[in-house]
Design a protein around this motif. Structure first.
Motif, mmCIF file in Angstrom:
data_model
loop_
_atom_site.group_PDB
_atom_site.id
_atom_site.type_symbol
_atom_site.label_atom_id
_atom_site.label_comp_id
_atom_site.label_asym_id
_atom_site.label_seq_id
_atom_site.Cartn_x
_atom_site.Cartn_y
_atom_site.Cartn_z
ATOM 1 N N CYS A 195 29.902 23.978 26.813
ATOM 2 C CA CYS A 195 29.108 24.919 27.618
ATOM 3 C C CYS A 195 27.663 25.021 27.087
ATOM 4 O O CYS A 195 27.443 25.112 25.876
ATOM 5 N N LEU B 261 25.625 27.411 26.999
ATOM 6 C CA LEU B 261 25.311 28.641 26.257
ATOM 7 C C LEU B 261 25.585 28.425 24.760
ATOM 8 O O LEU B 261 24.797 28.811 23.900
ATOM 9 N N GLU C 69 32.606 36.233 17.968
ATOM 10 C CA GLU C 69 33.865 36.782 18.475
ATOM 11 C C GLU C 69 34.785 35.636 18.899
ATOM 12 O O GLU C 69 34.337 34.524 19.105
ATOM 13 N N LYS D 136 33.176 29.001 21.683
ATOM 14 C CA LYS D 136 32.387 29.910 20.851
ATOM 15 C C LYS D 136 33.050 30.104 19.492
ATOM 16 O O LYS D 136 32.409 30.024 18.448
ATOM 17 N N PRO E 97 27.523 34.799 31.918
ATOM 18 C CA PRO E 97 26.260 35.517 31.719
ATOM 19 C C PRO E 97 25.043 34.635 31.993
ATOM 20 O O PRO E 97 25.102 33.411 31.848
ATOM 21 N N CYS F 31 27.995 39.695 32.399
ATOM 22 C CA CYS F 31 27.738 40.402 31.145
ATOM 23 C C CYS F 31 26.252 40.693 30.990
ATOM 24 O O CYS F 31 25.868 41.523 30.166
ATOM 25 N N PRO G 286 37.216 29.318 31.046
ATOM 26 C CA PRO G 286 37.733 30.619 31.492
ATOM 27 C C PRO G 286 37.231 31.020 32.894
ATOM 28 O O PRO G 286 38.004 31.429 33.745
HETATM 29 S S1 BJ8 Z 1 32.449 28.613 27.663
HETATM 30 S S2 BJ8 Z 1 30.477 30.801 25.804
HETATM 31 S S3 BJ8 Z 1 30.028 30.632 29.314
HETATM 32 S S4 BJ8 Z 1 33.016 32.118 28.022
HETATM 33 S S5 BJ8 Z 1 29.429 37.630 26.792
HETATM 34 S S6 BJ8 Z 1 31.608 36.424 29.353
HETATM 35 S S7 BJ8 Z 1 32.517 35.964 25.988
HETATM 36 S S8 BJ8 Z 1 32.460 39.229 27.315
HETATM 37 S S9 BJ8 Z 1 29.817 33.903 27.407
HETATM 38 FE FE1 BJ8 Z 1 30.820 32.031 27.678
HETATM 39 FE FE2 BJ8 Z 1 32.222 30.335 29.099
HETATM 40 FE FE3 BJ8 Z 1 32.575 30.508 26.485
HETATM 41 FE FE4 BJ8 Z 1 30.393 29.401 27.505
HETATM 42 FE FE5 BJ8 Z 1 33.068 37.127 27.796
HETATM 43 FE FE6 BJ8 Z 1 31.440 37.920 25.856
HETATM 44 FE FE7 BJ8 Z 1 30.795 38.289 28.398
HETATM 45 FE FE8 BJ8 Z 1 30.809 35.846 27.365
#
Ligand code: BJ8
Length: 427
Positions: free
Chosen positions: A115, A117, A142, A148, A284, A309, A377
């Motif tokens: 990803c 990010l 986290e 991540k 995000p 987010c 996810p």
């Molecule tokens: S693959 S880094 S874009 S989940 S800030 S949504 S973790 S509560 S960024 Fe992410 Fe996909 Fe992983 Fe990349 Fe949840 Fe935290 Fe919000 Fe987050």
């Protein structure tokens, strides 16, 4: 801005040449996306000023805080409890990771197909171009998604990292695990800052951060009006700035802006008189990732809410302020954060329900689901989103994109076709 801050950037160990290139790239992009908008509220001047000073004034404030013995704590996720950092006398900074910076260096330690990010936060660190990152005494990671979680192991080679275990379900035992994580984080903050968290300091911090969230809720509430008094792009920018600006000043400026927007609403003035109203949802959108909202709004629509987010997930729940002692206060903080509907949870029915209610509350004509490439996810969960919205007859467009501009033309074509389709069905 450059001349007066060079010494400070140098002392932070930035790669000055690479940093200059980055700073030169921001103003034209910002001018095109933001300053060209018509009918902007006057209250946006403050937020333009913050962006103009993005690596200047706020960094100076962080350095002054550090010079007085304070700590700066970086975070990449809205699960990191800002209240605890503040109660221990620290400043919590959301690190942005929204640009293709240092990707060549990041790919030396990470797989190419990850990803953007994650690649971006690693790139910013390895390329030494972010004064926020370089100001951080500690970064909080986290265990939300696998990418991540594993990347934080590598990041800890370059900066001290504390990882919080975010559970993947929301059962009673997950709640107690998370409450334990929040307590452990508090102990770590106390040790790190040398300050004890007291009932008073935590109560104050909860109130301050709640006030910030309430101001953002007030702003969000005004966008329910038709016409919307402010663009989605400006609202996104404000949410992005919320993560690193001074809490008290930011809250006051958002409330000032809301006073102005209330007058607009009373007079029936909006950012755009007509056009479809869109809710965006997904991963995000960190600074300076404004790509999709810019395409949506330059195609004649207005974004009225962000189930992101960098949107409602950041501010829509406040911490219960009725905690009678330190222990209860920490429980309430833990509860508030576990209510966030991140796609890392299974099941994540709350996100689907919230999305449906948002469409109704904000009078939206359709939803655009936007996930970053290689984000499992959100990409997998988009199927459930599609099912839930289809059942309610809510139009949805699903897109997957990264931080590059190479797909902008193609995205514009798809978004315009979607807007035309929902425009026709609404006639
Ligand atoms: S693959 S880094 S874009 S989940 S800030 S949504 S973790 S509560 S960024 Fe992410 Fe996909 Fe992983 Fe990349 Fe949840 Fe935290 Fe919000 Fe987050």
């Amino acid at each position: 801005m450059t001349g007066s801050y060079t010494k400070m950037w140098e002392s932070l160990g930035l790669d000055l040449e690479a940093h200059d290139r980055l700073l030169q790239a921001i103003p034209p992009a910002y001018g095109e996306v933001y300053l060209n908008q018509e009918n902007r509220p006057k209250g946006m001047e403050y937020f333009d000023f913050v962006i103009n000073e993005i690596h200047g004034l706020r960094i100076q404030e962080l350095q002054d805080h550090k010079a007085g013995g304070g700590k700066v704590i970086g975070a990449f996720c809205v699960f990191v409890p800002e209240e605890i950092v503040r109660a221990a006398g620290g400043i919590c900074i959301g690190l942005c990771s929204g640009a293709e910076i240092g990707f060549d260096l990041a790919e030396k330690v990470l797989p190419r197909s990850i990803c953007p990010l994650i690649k971006s936060f690693m790139g910013f660190k390895l390329a030494r171009v972010c004064p926020y990152f370089e100001s951080c005494d500690l970064v909080v990671g986290e265990t939300t998604c696998d990418g991540k979680k594993k990347a934080f192991e590598i990041l800890s080679d370059y900066v001290p990292v504390h990882v919080m275990e975010v559970p993947q379900m929301k059962r009673e035992k997950d709640r107690s695990l998370w409450a334990g994580e929040v307590r452990e984080f508090m102990a770590r903050m106390e040790k790190y800052t040398g300050n004890r968290v007291t009932e008073d300091s935590l109560r104050r911090a909860v109130r301050e951060v709640n006030a910030k969230r309430e101001a953002l809720m007030r702003l969000a509430g005004l966008r329910k009006n038709s016409p919307a008094p402010i663009s989605g792009k400006d609202s996104l920018l404000i949410n992005q700035i919320a993560m690193y600006d001074d809490v008290g000043r930011f809250t006051a400026k958002v409330n000032e802006l809301c006073d102005e927007l209330e007058i607009r609403v009373r007079e029936g003035r909006g950012i755009r008189e007509q056009g479809p109203r869109i809710v965006i949802t997904g991963t995000p959108m960190a600074v300076p990732n404004w790509k999709v909202p810019h395409i949506i709004e330059s195609s004649g629509a207005v974004v009225v809410a962000e189930e992101l987010c960098t949107g409602l997930r950041y501010f829509e729940n406040t911490v219960n302020e009725a905690g009678e002692n330190l222990d209860r206060m920490i429980d309430y903080i833990a509860d508030r954060y576990l209510d966030i509907n991140c796609a890392c949870f299974t099941p994540n029915r709350g996100r689907l329900e919230r999305l449906i209610s948002l469409v109704d509350e904000y009078g939206a004509d359709g939803v655009i689901h936007c996930s970053l490439t290689f984000c499992d996810p959100y990409a997998v969960e988009s199927y459930r989103v599609e099912q839930a919205l289809r059942e309610k007859g809510i139009p949805l467009l699903k897109i997957e994109t990264d931080y590059g501009q190479g797909d902008s033309g193609q995205l514009k074509t798809r978004i315009e076709a979607f807007l035309e389709m929902i425009g026709r069905s609404g006639e």
